[in-house]
Scaffold this active site. Structure first.
Site, PDB file in Angstrom:
ATOM      1  N   HIS A 348      44.318  15.917   2.901  1.00  0.00           N
ATOM      2  CA  HIS A 348      45.545  16.416   2.271  1.00  0.00           C
ATOM      3  C   HIS A 348      45.296  17.086   0.917  1.00  0.00           C
ATOM      4  O   HIS A 348      46.208  17.196   0.098  1.00  0.00           O
ATOM      5  CB  HIS A 348      46.582  15.294   2.105  1.00  0.00           C
ATOM      6  CG  HIS A 348      47.236  14.923   3.405  1.00  0.00           C
ATOM      7  ND1 HIS A 348      46.602  14.136   4.345  1.00  0.00           N
ATOM      8  CD2 HIS A 348      48.449  15.233   3.915  1.00  0.00           C
ATOM      9  CE1 HIS A 348      47.419  13.974   5.382  1.00  0.00           C
ATOM     10  NE2 HIS A 348      48.531  14.641   5.163  1.00  0.00           N
ATOM     11  N   HIS A 458      51.949  16.968  13.820  1.00  0.00           N
ATOM     12  CA  HIS A 458      51.741  15.621  14.350  1.00  0.00           C
ATOM     13  C   HIS A 458      52.084  15.584  15.840  1.00  0.00           C
ATOM     14  O   HIS A 458      52.676  14.627  16.332  1.00  0.00           O
ATOM     15  CB  HIS A 458      52.570  14.580  13.592  1.00  0.00           C
ATOM     16  CG  HIS A 458      52.153  14.412  12.171  1.00  0.00           C
ATOM     17  ND1 HIS A 458      52.784  13.524  11.314  1.00  0.00           N
ATOM     18  CD2 HIS A 458      51.195  15.010  11.438  1.00  0.00           C
ATOM     19  CE1 HIS A 458      52.226  13.602  10.124  1.00  0.00           C
ATOM     20  NE2 HIS A 458      51.260  14.501  10.175  1.00  0.00           N
ATOM     21  N   TYR A 465      58.183  19.406   8.355  1.00  0.00           N
ATOM     22  CA  TYR A 465      56.923  20.073   8.036  1.00  0.00           C
ATOM     23  C   TYR A 465      57.037  21.575   8.269  1.00  0.00           C
ATOM     24  O   TYR A 465      56.392  22.375   7.590  1.00  0.00           O
ATOM     25  CB  TYR A 465      55.790  19.512   8.889  1.00  0.00           C
ATOM     26  CG  TYR A 465      55.200  18.224   8.373  1.00  0.00           C
ATOM     27  CD1 TYR A 465      54.233  18.216   7.374  1.00  0.00           C
ATOM     28  CD2 TYR A 465      55.609  16.999   8.882  1.00  0.00           C
ATOM     29  CE1 TYR A 465      53.684  17.046   6.909  1.00  0.00           C
ATOM     30  CE2 TYR A 465      55.065  15.805   8.419  1.00  0.00           C
ATOM     31  CZ  TYR A 465      54.104  15.833   7.433  1.00  0.00           C
ATOM     32  OH  TYR A 465      53.558  14.662   6.963  1.00  0.00           O
TER      33      TYR A 465
END
Length: 1016
Positions: A348, A458, A465
């Site tokens: 990240h 995901h 997102y």
């Protein structure tokens, strides 16, 4: 003592006993016990330090015969823990083409070892898992570590800090780099490869030839892209104030950066992943440590300094800011944030380093004056993973939303900081080709943008997102547009389709709870800027410089506002977009959208490919049923109403509208979140073993159906139900059959609505009678129809009121984060199927935006000879409904070669969804195979010893990167029909009995549409 001071003291000064994970640093007051130097000297120094104020200085004098020997029983515990990891920070003042060798064993025998390259200057770290990454195998007898100096030079100096002999970390986290290229090699193929593969990216050769020279068009294109992107990232035009400068100076001073000779020191700039090295409770303490010391704070300061420099006209202030920035850049690289360094783990990092790349581009001329441009480019290229854009198109992995959101602009910044050379043009060409490939429609559950317009992260439809991806990509498409570097037409269309689809499932700002991922708060909102940039990027074919549809949506989202985009689009005589009308299936994600007037209705399901929920510790802890047939209606927000029925305070997570669920106490419903395997983090993302779930569309009408099978993780393996929704104009027919389970402890329920009441007196209408009482309870009656109009003007017609329960009450619950008890007043309408139900079912219809008069008309019409709708079948074979008003028949056919109640369909070779409409001698037919077939055969879930499905991560599935497979659905329909127009792949054969066999190709869950003409 403040929490921050406590943490600093704990991390810097305490011994191994302070940590459950055996941290050993102790480099502040004395050289640790058990440390001994052979052919060298150990001492404490403040010349360089990573944590605290001092580090261990190691002066060696005999090449590789110089050794540090460390004796500690912490090494003995390594053998029993497969995730045991060794951590150390090392500072090197002079790069060497040589290495250190770390060996672990006992006094007589080496057990395992690893090498650490010394080809760097500054701080570097090693995160090395004993069992996976080291040569050899750890043993329970290990009690000694040996560090062997390099052999190529006889003497030298290194600095060591923050040693941890045995720390347990997430095995996905460590990443290989120039110092340790052997670490976690499998990460290059893992779901988090976009973060962890910096080493592999840096070694990717260019697949494009280097242009021999730059022509005028090339230079003009590069200048246009640079100018547009600089405008996008440019600071505010407001003049820098004295107060703002003072704030920046204070923040700079906090980092305590100082120079002495050729050395630079200051506070440590840590990665987000460093919190894994600290085992403390409560978790908030760890988060605060990272927030106050972390790299995001540092890079935000870099950006603030760069923006202030660009916006200031005061030369003295500019000189001060330039000096600050160059100090920040030097300290940043000295801390290890530079080319070739993996910082142990950089998961990240895109979210935390964005300010760094932008600031470098804004300060390009200052960096260039210092002769630092090439080094800065290399560091920017490394940290952004720019090398990923150089791969051959057919070898490119699917990039995801994280990349588009956080690294897309970062990679472009790295290229734009280069001088105008053929090499820069080649990077830009590679970047454009890579972007075209990655925003094109992806046919797996890994990539971002799907053929039906779903936006993924995901392995799931995930607009929260998605807005980051849209916000990241759209400005880049604008920057590249109108040049030889623009993305390909099909890629532009794919991205635009997903952005347009988001507008269709928001109303007009918020999207439904069912697609909120792990944050079911009801507060997530669409981003408007992507629509403005896409408008300015022009149409996909490049024929128009303005995409008026995108501009119209931007104006809709900015109703009654004034800004530069509104002024621009209004000046072009563009009108705001209206509310969408129609029906859309996003079978990537199992989500149906139905819109009329100003309202939005959606249905959400799950199956063996798409998860039922995403839950993390402290996020969506009770959302197990969010995709069990969740039906939502959203109205536009007003000053007094948020347009939704949801409110977290008091919400009963067992009674999500549209779902069929097992109603359990909260402590049973609470997610038991674990780290199921090495492919995932600590999270829950459950899937079913059922294939059948999806939707189809005919015109502006639609059908969605699914089979539910509860997960064995929560002992719901016997829980099954078959559900369908037939969506015609403002009428929604909801059917359920085959509701079965053997669970005697808790009741099974189907929820029609659960609505938040702003006041207890909020009214309902029940069978023509207004109800304002609170609390209130009412039961339906078997054999008698029932109508309810809720407090949102949605009507519910129930043909048989058997087992119906309507309540208005104060509910007590837990918030979705599981942090506190909550209460709220709600109205709720449910079917009670009882405990351990056997073959239960239900039927009801919804009418959106109605009143009691409207419900009375429906009740009367349903008793007439020409009812508004008719349920022809509702069993394990099929759900079939005919809509009289539009003469449409819709079928959810759950098996092959079934005997349906429909007179047209005689046979089928696959489960499917179909809708048809007869118009004189014409037949319009829509067909969908809801099985995307990422893999074939039976469910692939691993089983426990007692035969129950085991929880494993979605990322561990062998088919995770497999594309959806096409199929052919064969339907035998009554009568002699001919294709109106020849269509590729569709075959028609007249059978001996005078009926017609139609073979229809299906792929990606998309609707195949056919028109047939009756033959005599």
């Amino acid at each position: 003592m403040s929490r921050l001071l406590y943490l600093i003291l704990l991390v810097c000064w305490e011994a191994a006993s302070c940590y459950a994970q055996m941290q050993t640093d102790i480099c502040e007051r004395t050289v640790p016990e058990g440390w001994r130097s052979i052919n060298g000297k150990l001492s404490l120094t403040n010349t360089h330090f990573k944590i605290g104020r001092q580090a261990i200085k190691w002066d060696w004098t005999a090449g590789n015969k110089s050794i540090i020997k460390v004796e500690n029983d912490a090494f003995k515990a390594v053998e029993e823990n497969p995730r045991s990891t060794f951590v150390v920070w090392i500072y090197n003042e002079v790069p060497l083409n040589d290495k250190l060798v770390f060996t672990f064993g006992d006094a007589g025998q080496a057990s395992c070892s690893f090498e650490f390259n010394l080809n760097f200057k500054g701080w570097r770290t090693a995160w090395v898992m004993y069992h996976r990454d080291m040569a050899g195998k750890p043993t329970a007898a290990m009690n000694t570590m040996y560090v062997q100096a390099p052999s190529s030079v006889k003497q030298g100096t290194l600095f060591l800090d923050q040693l941890m002999y045995n720390v347990t970390i997430n095995p996905r986290s460590p990443m290989r780099d120039e110092q340790m290229p052997f670490i976690n090699r499998e990460a290059d193929k893992a779901a988090n490869a976009h973060w962890n593969s910096l080493y592999a990216f840096s070694r990717t050769p260019h697949f494009l030839e280097l242009p021999s020279k730059l022509n005028k068009r090339d230079l003009a294109d590069m200048a246009k892209v640079n100018r547009r992107y600089q405008e996008i990232i440019a600071p505010s035009k407001k003049e820098l104030t004295a107060d703002k400068l003072k704030d920046i100076e204070n923040e700079f001073a906090w980092w305590n950066i100082s120079r002495a000779a050729n050395n630079i020191t200051g506070r440590a700039v840590y990665s987000t992943n460093d919190i894994e090295l600290v085992s403390l409770t409560p978790p908030e303490d760890v988060k605060e440590l990272n927030r106050l010391w972390g790299v995001k704070r540092y890079t935000q300061l870099m950006l603030q300094v760069a923006q202030a420099y660009r916006s200031s006209s005061d030369q003295a202030a500019k000189l001060k800011l330039e000096t600050m920035y160059l100090d920040l850049l030097d300290h940043f690289e000295d801390q290890g944030w530079t080319y070739g360094s993996g910082m142990g783990a950089l998961h990240h990092h895109g979210y935390n380093l964005q300010g760094y790349y932008t600031s470098c581009l804004l300060m390009k001329e200052s960096i260039k004056k210092q002769g630092r441009l090439e080094q800065t480019f290399k560091s920017m290229a490394w940290l952004s993973g720019l090398g990923r854009t150089l791969q051959l198109p057919d070898q490119l992995p699917s990039s995801n939303i994280d990349v588009f959101n956080t690294l897309l602009g970062s990679m472009l910044s790295a290229v734009l900081i280069m001088g105008d050379t053929p090499e820069k043009l080649r990077y830009l060409q590679s970047y454009s080709r890579w972007l075209s490939k990655n925003i094109a429609s992806d046919h797996t559950i890994e990539g971002a943008f799907k053929p039906d317009g779903a936006v993924f992260h995901h392995a799931n439809l995930y607009p929260a997102y998605g807005i980051g991806g849209f916000t990241g990509v759209a400005p880049i498409l604008y920057a590249l547009s109108g040049t030889g570097l623009r993305v390909e037409k099909e890629s532009h269309e794919s991205f635009r389709n997903s952005l347009m689809m988001m507008y269709r499932y928001t109303n007009p700002y918020k999207w439904p709870i069912s697609i909120s991922g792990r944050h079911p708060t009801g507060t997530w909102r669409i981003a408007d800027s992507p629509f403005a940039y896409m408008a300015m990027a022009g149409t996909p074919d490049g024929l128009s410089k303005i995409d008026t549809a995108m501009a119209g949506i931007y104006l809709k989202l900015n109703d009654n506002k004034k800004n530069k985009w509104v002024t621009t689009f209004r000046g072009m005589q563009i009108e705001p977009a209206g509310y969408a009308t129609g029906h859309w299936n996003l079978n990537y994600g199992l989500f149906d959208i139905h819109r009329r007037q100003d309202w939005l209705l959606t249905v959400r399901g799950h199956n063996r490919y798409f998860i039922s929920n995403e839950s993390y510790p402290g996020a969506n802890m009770y959302g197990r049923y969010l995709a069990y047939g969740h039906l939502e209606v959203l109205f536009p927000e007003t000053k007094t109403d948020n347009g939704s029925n949801f409110k977290d305070e008091g919400w009963d997570w067992n009674n999500i509208p549209g779902t069929t669920t097992l109603h359990q106490p909260l402590d049973k419903l609470r997610a038991n979140i674990i780290n199921p395997d090495d492919f995932s983090g600590i999270e829950e993302m459950l899937i079913s073993d059922e294939r059948f779930a999806g939707g189809t569309t005919l015109g502006k009408q639609g059908l969605f159906a699914m089979k539910i099978h509860g997960h064995d993780k929560y002992d719901m393996g016997s829980f099954k139900a078959t559900k369908s929704w037939f969506m015609f104009d403002s009428l929604i027919i909801c059917l359920g059959s085959g509701i079965n389970n053997t669970i005697n402890g808790y009741p099974t329920e189907t929820t029609l609505f659960q609505n938040y009441l702003k006041t207890p007196a909020d009214g309902l209408n029940v069978n023509g009678r207004a109800v304002h009482q609170f609390p209130y309870t009412s039961n339906g009656m078997a054999g008698k129809s029932m109508s309810v109009v809720d407090n949102r003007n949605i009507g519910y017609y129930i043909p048989d009121g058997n087992k119906v329960l309507l309540t208005k009450s104060t509910q007590t619950s837990r918030d979705q984060k599981d942090l506190k008890h909550t209460t709220g007043n709600f109205a709720k309408l449910i079917f009670e199927h009882g405990k351990a139900p056997v073959n239960e079912g239900y039927e009801y219809a919804m009418l959106i935006k109605t009143d009691q008069n409207g419900m009375e008309r429906i009740a009367a019409e349903m008793k007439s000879k020409t009812p508004l709708y008719k349920v022809l079948q509702k069993d394990s074979v099929a759900h079939v409904v005919r809509y009289g008003a539009d003469q449409i028949t819709a079928l959810a056919v759950f098996g092959s070669h079934v005997k349906s109640a429909d007179s047209l369909l005689l046979d089928n070779d696959r489960p499917c969804l179909l809708m048809y409409k007869k118009e004189k001698e014409m037949l319009k037919l829509s067909v969908t195979d809801p099985d995307l077939a990422f893999y074939e055969g039976p469910d692939d879930s691993p089983l426990t010893a007692d035969g129950k499905r085991k929880e494993v991560s979605i990322y561990s599935r062998n088919w995770y990167r497999s594309p959806a497979k096409p199929s052919v659905v064969k339907l035998l329909i009554k009568g002699n029909w001919k294709l109106k127009n020849e269509s590729e792949g569709i075959n028609r054969t007249l059978q001996s009995g005078g009926n017609t066999l139609i073979s229809i190709p299906c792929v990606d869950g998309l609707t195949s549409k056919i028109e047939l003409v009756k033959q005599k």
